[in-house]
Design a protein around this motif. Structure first.
Motif, PDB file in Angstrom:
ATOM      1  N   GLU A  56       0.871  -1.178   0.000  1.00 54.24           N
ATOM      2  CA  GLU A  56       0.000   0.000   0.000  1.00 54.24           C
ATOM      3  C   GLU A  56       0.902   1.220   0.000  1.00 54.24           C
ATOM      4  N   LEU A  57       0.801   2.010  -1.062  1.00 54.81           N
ATOM      5  CA  LEU A  57       1.665   3.176  -1.254  1.00 54.81           C
ATOM      6  C   LEU A  57       0.850   4.449  -1.261  1.00 54.81           C
ATOM      7  N   LYS A  58       1.508   5.525  -0.885  1.00 56.98           N
ATOM      8  CA  LYS A  58       0.881   6.847  -0.949  1.00 56.98           C
ATOM      9  C   LYS A  58       1.682   7.668  -1.951  1.00 56.98           C
ATOM     10  N   ALA A  59       1.057   7.980  -3.091  1.00 55.52           N
ATOM     11  CA  ALA A  59       1.677   8.757  -4.158  1.00 55.52           C
ATOM     12  C   ALA A  59       1.090  10.156  -4.124  1.00 55.52           C
ATOM     13  N   GLY A  60       1.806  11.087  -3.501  1.00 57.69           N
ATOM     14  CA  GLY A  60       1.257  12.432  -3.300  1.00 57.69           C
ATOM     15  C   GLY A  60       0.138  12.353  -2.290  1.00 57.69           C
ATOM     16  N   ASP A  61      -1.102  12.652  -2.701  1.00 63.66           N
ATOM     17  CA  ASP A  61      -2.279  12.564  -1.829  1.00 63.66           C
ATOM     18  C   ASP A  61      -3.098  11.308  -2.106  1.00 63.66           C
ATOM     19  N   LYS A  62      -2.717  10.549  -3.113  1.00 64.58           N
ATOM     20  CA  LYS A  62      -3.484   9.393  -3.550  1.00 64.58           C
ATOM     21  C   LYS A  62      -2.890   8.115  -2.960  1.00 64.58           C
ATOM     22  N   ILE A  63      -3.753   7.218  -2.451  1.00 63.91           N
ATOM     23  CA  ILE A  63      -3.310   5.934  -1.919  1.00 63.91           C
ATOM     24  C   ILE A  63      -3.518   4.867  -2.987  1.00 63.91           C
ATOM     25  N   VAL A  64      -2.459   4.093  -3.242  1.00 61.77           N
ATOM     26  CA  VAL A  64      -2.456   3.075  -4.284  1.00 61.77           C
ATOM     27  C   VAL A  64      -2.130   1.740  -3.635  1.00 61.77           C
ATOM     28  N   THR A  65      -2.907   0.697  -3.961  1.00 61.47           N
ATOM     29  CA  THR A  65      -2.638  -0.652  -3.465  1.00 61.47           C
ATOM     30  C   THR A  65      -2.148  -1.506  -4.625  1.00 61.47           C
ATOM     31  N   LEU A  66      -0.979  -2.109  -4.440  1.00 52.72           N
ATOM     32  CA  LEU A  66      -0.379  -2.983  -5.447  1.00 52.72           C
ATOM     33  C   LEU A  66      -0.421  -4.416  -4.937  1.00 52.72           C
ATOM     34  N   LYS A  67      -1.138  -5.273  -5.619  1.00 52.33           N
ATOM     35  CA  LYS A  67      -1.148  -6.690  -5.260  1.00 52.33           C
ATOM     36  C   LYS A  67       0.168  -7.320  -5.704  1.00 52.33           C
ATOM     37  N   ALA A  68       0.460  -8.500  -5.201  1.00 49.96           N
ATOM     38  CA  ALA A  68       1.707  -9.188  -5.555  1.00 49.96           C
ATOM     39  C   ALA A  68       1.727  -9.467  -7.058  1.00 49.96           C
ATOM     40  N   GLY A  69       2.776  -9.026  -7.733  1.00 54.92           N
ATOM     41  CA  GLY A  69       2.927  -9.240  -9.176  1.00 54.92           C
ATOM     42  C   GLY A  69       2.140  -8.292 -10.057  1.00 54.92           C
ATOM     43  N   GLU A  70       1.426  -7.349  -9.492  1.00 56.75           N
ATOM     44  CA  GLU A  70       0.585  -6.434 -10.270  1.00 56.75           C
ATOM     45  C   GLU A  70       1.397  -5.244 -10.777  1.00 56.75           C
ATOM     46  N   THR A  71       1.007  -4.731 -11.945  1.00 51.37           N
ATOM     47  CA  THR A  71       1.615  -3.540 -12.530  1.00 51.37           C
ATOM     48  C   THR A  71       0.516  -2.506 -12.757  1.00 51.37           C
ATOM     49  N   ILE A  72       0.759  -1.279 -12.311  1.00 56.47           N
ATOM     50  CA  ILE A  72      -0.211  -0.201 -12.534  1.00 56.47           C
ATOM     51  C   ILE A  72       0.488   0.958 -13.244  1.00 56.47           C
ATOM     52  N   ARG A  73      -0.304   1.745 -13.957  1.00 58.04           N
ATOM     53  CA  ARG A  73       0.200   2.916 -14.672  1.00 58.04           C
ATOM     54  C   ARG A  73      -0.122   4.161 -13.840  1.00 58.04           C
ATOM     55  N   LEU A  74       0.874   5.028 -13.675  1.00 62.68           N
ATOM     56  CA  LEU A  74       0.702   6.264 -12.905  1.00 62.68           C
ATOM     57  C   LEU A  74       1.075   7.467 -13.752  1.00 62.68           C
ATOM     58  N   ASP A  75       0.342   8.542 -13.578  1.00 60.14           N
ATOM     59  CA  ASP A  75       0.650   9.842 -14.175  1.00 60.14           C
ATOM     60  C   ASP A  75       0.795  10.822 -13.019  1.00 60.14           C
ATOM     61  N   LEU A  76       2.022  11.150 -12.667  1.00 62.21           N
ATOM     62  CA  LEU A  76       2.293  12.021 -11.529  1.00 62.21           C
ATOM     63  C   LEU A  76       3.189  13.174 -11.946  1.00 62.21           C
ATOM     64  N   ALA A  77       3.109  14.258 -11.196  1.00 62.84           N
ATOM     65  CA  ALA A  77       3.962  15.417 -11.451  1.00 62.84           C
ATOM     66  C   ALA A  77       5.382  15.114 -10.986  1.00 62.84           C
TER      67      ALA A  77
END
Length: 112
Positions: A56-77
């Motif tokens: 469970e990560l916090k990217a800026g103000d947004k909380i993101v949950t990454l499951k084992a082996g999962e890949t997500i796309r992020l658009d951050l400043a």
């Protein structure tokens, strides 16, 4: 009489120079007015959880949950900090995972 003419000449010369200075244009000062309205560059990248446990990560103000082996796309400043929101086996809560920079644009970052 001679003393008067000695004073008149420098005063007349000073008046001539001063009158031109009054009508001169001001010095051009270039102020970066657009710096206030500049937007930071958005970095598009992917995060991949390479560990066997969810993160469970916090990217800026947004909380993101990454499951084992999962890949997500992020658009951050650029400059956004990604930290762990909850403790995992390898990272205690609040640990800095990465700070987004323009070098991450278009890449995949694998977290272990």
């Amino acid at each position: 009489m001679i003393r008067r003419s000695l004073f008149v000449a420098p005063i007349a010369l000073a008046c001539l120079v001063a009158s031109q200075a009054v009508y001169a244009s001001p010095i051009n000062i270039i102020a970066p007015a657009n710096a206030m309205f500049a937007r930071s560059k958005t970095v598009k990248f992917q995060l991949h959880n390479g560990s066997s446990s969810p993160m469970e990560l916090k990217a800026g103000d947004k909380i993101v949950t990454l499951k084992a082996g999962e890949t997500i796309r992020l658009d951050l400043a650029a400059g956004t900090r990604i930290v762990t929101n909850s403790a995992s086996a390898t990272h205690p809560a609040g640990t800095l995972v990465l700070e987004v920079s323009t070098g991450f644009d278009g890449s995949t970052v694998t977290l272990n």
